[in-house]
Design an enzyme around this catalytic site. Sequence first.
Site, PDB file in Angstrom:
ATOM      1  N   VAL A  13       0.857  -1.238   0.044  1.00  0.00           N
ATOM      2  CA  VAL A  13       0.003  -0.100   0.075  1.00  0.00           C
ATOM      3  C   VAL A  13       0.907   1.245  -0.026  1.00  0.00           C
ATOM      4  CG1 VAL A  13      -1.821   1.168   1.272  1.00  0.00           C
ATOM      5  CG2 VAL A  13      -1.669  -1.353   1.278  1.00  0.00           C
ATOM      6  N   LYS A 104      -6.315  -2.178  10.262  1.00  0.00           N
ATOM      7  CA  LYS A 104      -7.395  -2.510  10.961  1.00  0.00           C
ATOM      8  C   LYS A 104      -7.038  -3.423  12.251  1.00  0.00           C
ATOM      9  CE  LYS A 104      -6.143  -5.305   7.773  1.00  0.00           C
ATOM     10  NZ  LYS A 104      -6.237  -5.726   6.451  1.00  0.00           N
ATOM     11  N   LYS A 203     -12.142  -5.990  11.321  1.00  0.00           N
ATOM     12  CA  LYS A 203     -12.984  -5.000  10.468  1.00  0.00           C
ATOM     13  C   LYS A 203     -14.579  -4.936  11.002  1.00  0.00           C
ATOM     14  CE  LYS A 203     -10.413  -6.324   6.197  1.00  0.00           C
ATOM     15  NZ  LYS A 203     -10.097  -7.063   5.215  1.00  0.00           N
ATOM     16  N   GLY A 300      -5.534  -4.780  -1.964  1.00  0.00           N
ATOM     17  CA  GLY A 300      -4.817  -4.529  -3.269  1.00  0.00           C
ATOM     18  C   GLY A 300      -4.089  -3.234  -3.167  1.00  0.00           C
TER      19      GLY A 300
HETATM   20  N1  LIG Z   1      -2.421  -4.959   1.180  1.00  0.00           N
HETATM   21  C1  LIG Z   1      -3.508  -4.612   1.102  1.00  0.00           C
HETATM   22  O1  LIG Z   1      -4.352  -5.005   0.033  1.00  0.00           O
HETATM   23  C2  LIG Z   1      -4.216  -3.936   2.072  1.00  0.00           C
HETATM   24  C3  LIG Z   1      -5.611  -3.616   2.092  1.00  0.00           C
HETATM   25  C4  LIG Z   1      -6.050  -2.954   3.205  1.00  0.00           C
HETATM   26  C5  LIG Z   1      -5.443  -2.379   4.174  1.00  0.00           C
HETATM   27  N2  LIG Z   1      -4.077  -3.118   4.234  1.00  0.00           N
HETATM   28  C6  LIG Z   1      -3.190  -2.706   5.481  1.00  0.00           C
HETATM   29  O2  LIG Z   1      -2.463  -1.683   5.102  1.00  0.00           O
HETATM   30  C7  LIG Z   1      -1.208  -1.933   5.990  1.00  0.00           C
HETATM   31  C8  LIG Z   1       0.099  -2.136   5.021  1.00  0.00           C
HETATM   32  O3  LIG Z   1      -0.051  -3.516   4.341  1.00  0.00           O
HETATM   33  P1  LIG Z   1       0.898  -3.628   3.213  1.00  0.00           P
HETATM   34  O4  LIG Z   1       0.083  -4.843   2.550  1.00  0.00           O
HETATM   35  O5  LIG Z   1       1.382  -2.592   2.558  1.00  0.00           O
HETATM   36  O6  LIG Z   1       2.049  -4.317   4.135  1.00  0.00           O
HETATM   37  P2  LIG Z   1       3.651  -4.771   3.550  1.00  0.00           P
HETATM   38  O7  LIG Z   1       3.520  -4.939   1.983  1.00  0.00           O
HETATM   39  O8  LIG Z   1       4.041  -5.770   4.359  1.00  0.00           O
HETATM   40  O9  LIG Z   1       4.344  -3.212   3.931  1.00  0.00           O
HETATM   41  C9  LIG Z   1       4.676  -2.834   5.311  1.00  0.00           C
HETATM   42  C10 LIG Z   1       5.837  -1.987   5.083  1.00  0.00           C
HETATM   43  O10 LIG Z   1       6.111  -1.474   6.481  1.00  0.00           O
HETATM   44  C11 LIG Z   1       7.429  -1.529   6.601  1.00  0.00           C
HETATM   45  N3  LIG Z   1       7.615  -1.939   8.146  1.00  0.00           N
HETATM   46  C12 LIG Z   1       7.308  -2.845   8.466  1.00  0.00           C
HETATM   47  N4  LIG Z   1       7.509  -2.847   9.880  1.00  0.00           N
HETATM   48  C13 LIG Z   1       8.391  -2.156   9.946  1.00  0.00           C
HETATM   49  C14 LIG Z   1       9.093  -1.273  11.071  1.00  0.00           C
HETATM   50  N5  LIG Z   1       9.251  -1.842  12.206  1.00  0.00           N
HETATM   51  N6  LIG Z   1      10.007  -0.275  10.694  1.00  0.00           N
HETATM   52  C15 LIG Z   1       9.931   0.377   9.524  1.00  0.00           C
HETATM   53  N7  LIG Z   1       9.257  -0.104   8.525  1.00  0.00           N
HETATM   54  C16 LIG Z   1       8.499  -1.307   8.626  1.00  0.00           C
HETATM   55  C17 LIG Z   1       7.824  -2.587   5.796  1.00  0.00           C
HETATM   56  O11 LIG Z   1       9.115  -2.332   5.449  1.00  0.00           O
HETATM   57  P3  LIG Z   1      10.149  -3.276   4.387  1.00  0.00           P
HETATM   58  O12 LIG Z   1       9.448  -2.913   2.796  1.00  0.00           O
HETATM   59  O13 LIG Z   1      11.491  -2.990   4.491  1.00  0.00           O
HETATM   60  O14 LIG Z   1       9.960  -4.714   4.691  1.00  0.00           O
HETATM   61  C18 LIG Z   1       7.114  -2.392   4.323  1.00  0.00           C
HETATM   62  O15 LIG Z   1       7.526  -1.452   3.677  1.00  0.00           O
HETATM   63  C19 LIG Z   1      -1.381  -3.087   6.849  1.00  0.00           C
HETATM   64  O16 LIG Z   1      -2.124  -2.444   8.101  1.00  0.00           O
HETATM   65  C20 LIG Z   1      -2.817  -3.664   6.271  1.00  0.00           C
HETATM   66  O17 LIG Z   1      -3.373  -4.377   7.137  1.00  0.00           O
HETATM   67  C21 LIG Z   1      -3.348  -3.612   3.319  1.00  0.00           C
END
Ligand SMILES: NC(=O)c1ccc[n+]([C@@H]2O[C@H](COP(=O)([O-])OP(=O)(O)OC[C@H]3O[C@@H](n4cnc5c(N)ncnc54)[C@H](OP(=O)(O)O)[C@@H]3O)[C@@H](O)[C@H]2O)c1
Length: 426
Positions: A13, A104, A203, A300
């Site tokens: 995201v 969430k 959610k 997504g």
């Molecule tokens: N993906 C979806 O479709 C979606 C939909 C709705 C809501 N969400 C929500 O959006 C949020 C992000 O989801 P995502 O899918 O984008 O997750 P993701 O792809 O796993 O990305 C997480 C990001 O946070 C960074 N991160 C994690 N721990 C960290 C720390 N301790 N210090 C610094 N940076 C840190 C990671 O760094 P690195 O890149 O270096 O690992 C990565 O860039 C979550 O809360 C999720 O529930 C996601």
Amino acid sequence: MKVGIGILGGGTVGGALLQYLINEQKAIVAKTGLELEVRGVAVRSLSKTRSFPIPTGLITDQPEQLVDDPSVDLVVELMGGLEPAGDLVMQALQAGKPVVTANKELVATRGAELIRRAEEKGVSLLFEAAVGGGIPIIRPLSESLAGEQITRVLGIVNGTTNYILTRMSEGLGFAEALEEAQALGYAEADPTADVSGADAAAKTAILASLAFGTWVSVDGVYREGIESLDPVDLRYAADLGYLPKLLAIGEETPNGVSARVHPALVPLDHPLALVRGANNAVFIEGPQVGELLFMGPGAGGGPTATAVLGDIIDAARELLAEAQVAPRIRFAPGRLLDFGEVETKWYVRLEVADAPGVLALVAGTFGDAGVSIKSVWQEGRGEDATLLLITHDALESNQRAAVTALRSLEVVTEVAATIRVQSDEP
Ligand SMILES: NC(=O)c1ccc[n+]([C@@H]2O[C@H](COP(=O)([O-])OP(=O)(O)OC[C@H]3O[C@@H](n4cnc5c(N)ncnc54)[C@H](OP(=O)(O)O)[C@@H]3O)[C@@H](O)[C@H]2O)c1
């Protein structure tokens, strides 16, 4: 006017949001008059290869410093998980900076505390993307419908399980359907949060809290996942005119609020039966507005980043107006119903001896527990007879008591499956 943005997280995201903020900057200015300038993106690994590389001047592995940076006016939390995300959000609010999050899990667990702190500081905490990805649902609930006495929210809020159940109802087993969802990127390598219903429960807690104005924490949501559904029952269900769905349900009753997530059979002609694959859909019902349906991509990078951006624009406008932000919603104490007090309908599969009087015994056992049977089918004969029953609405505790009593009947070889049924017919 310029607004400095600090993004915590540059993954699915965060990466999509950054790409949009950089590539579409002119279009955003043209449409909103706002210059949203990214001042930094905090990630865990500085050396990771990313589909949208984070410019060298922006990337950092020091999220606390980014939150504290005086050039950051607004913090966007897209890291996920409870910690350090929770402390970073608190740090930003404490510093009087508005926060936008898609997390969430964090909102469902610490939302009451975080919202209180935002109120104290007169800034916004916005989380449109935390439920339903790209579907606008939080703002309609907390703003457009703020004056409505909402009675029910009902929907499909987890695309992964919806995809798996769609494929299972087309004949695949659970393991095969999960593997396919993983190959297509709809399921994580560790799918536990999705298949166990934990993601949907978080959610549901948020939806129920906003709909009924009573804070429901994720621990207050009754939860069952989809792991134990047997494809045999999905085949029978299809023959009887039902499809399986993992439902998120919040209800306001005269005795209190109920919030729950569990698999349920929905009639093939129910609008939720049409929600296939990885989509999400949520009904909101109220006495004045009737039924509203919100539907679309529930996850997504692109869709979720769109919802995040909408919140950023909202918060940026408030910042520029130098407004003391009024609380968007107030929460009053309320009673949370125990699941046993909720009325449910059940599908029950029994393996029985095909002997005279079996049906009467089974019906009598249900009746003694206060449950009446709506329909019955028998499959097979002799020792292998299978009875499929659908009950009328009855208290969940009575349905459970009936099934416990059935297990002690000599003519019942096995209570092979029970699945709740969601239909508004009596
Ligand atoms: N993906 C979806 O479709 C979606 C939909 C709705 C809501 N969400 C929500 O959006 C949020 C992000 O989801 P995502 O899918 O984008 O997750 P993701 O792809 O796993 O990305 C997480 C990001 O946070 C960074 N991160 C994690 N721990 C960290 C720390 N301790 N210090 C610094 N940076 C840190 C990671 O760094 P690195 O890149 O270096 O690992 C990565 O860039 C979550 O809360 C999720 O529930 C996601």
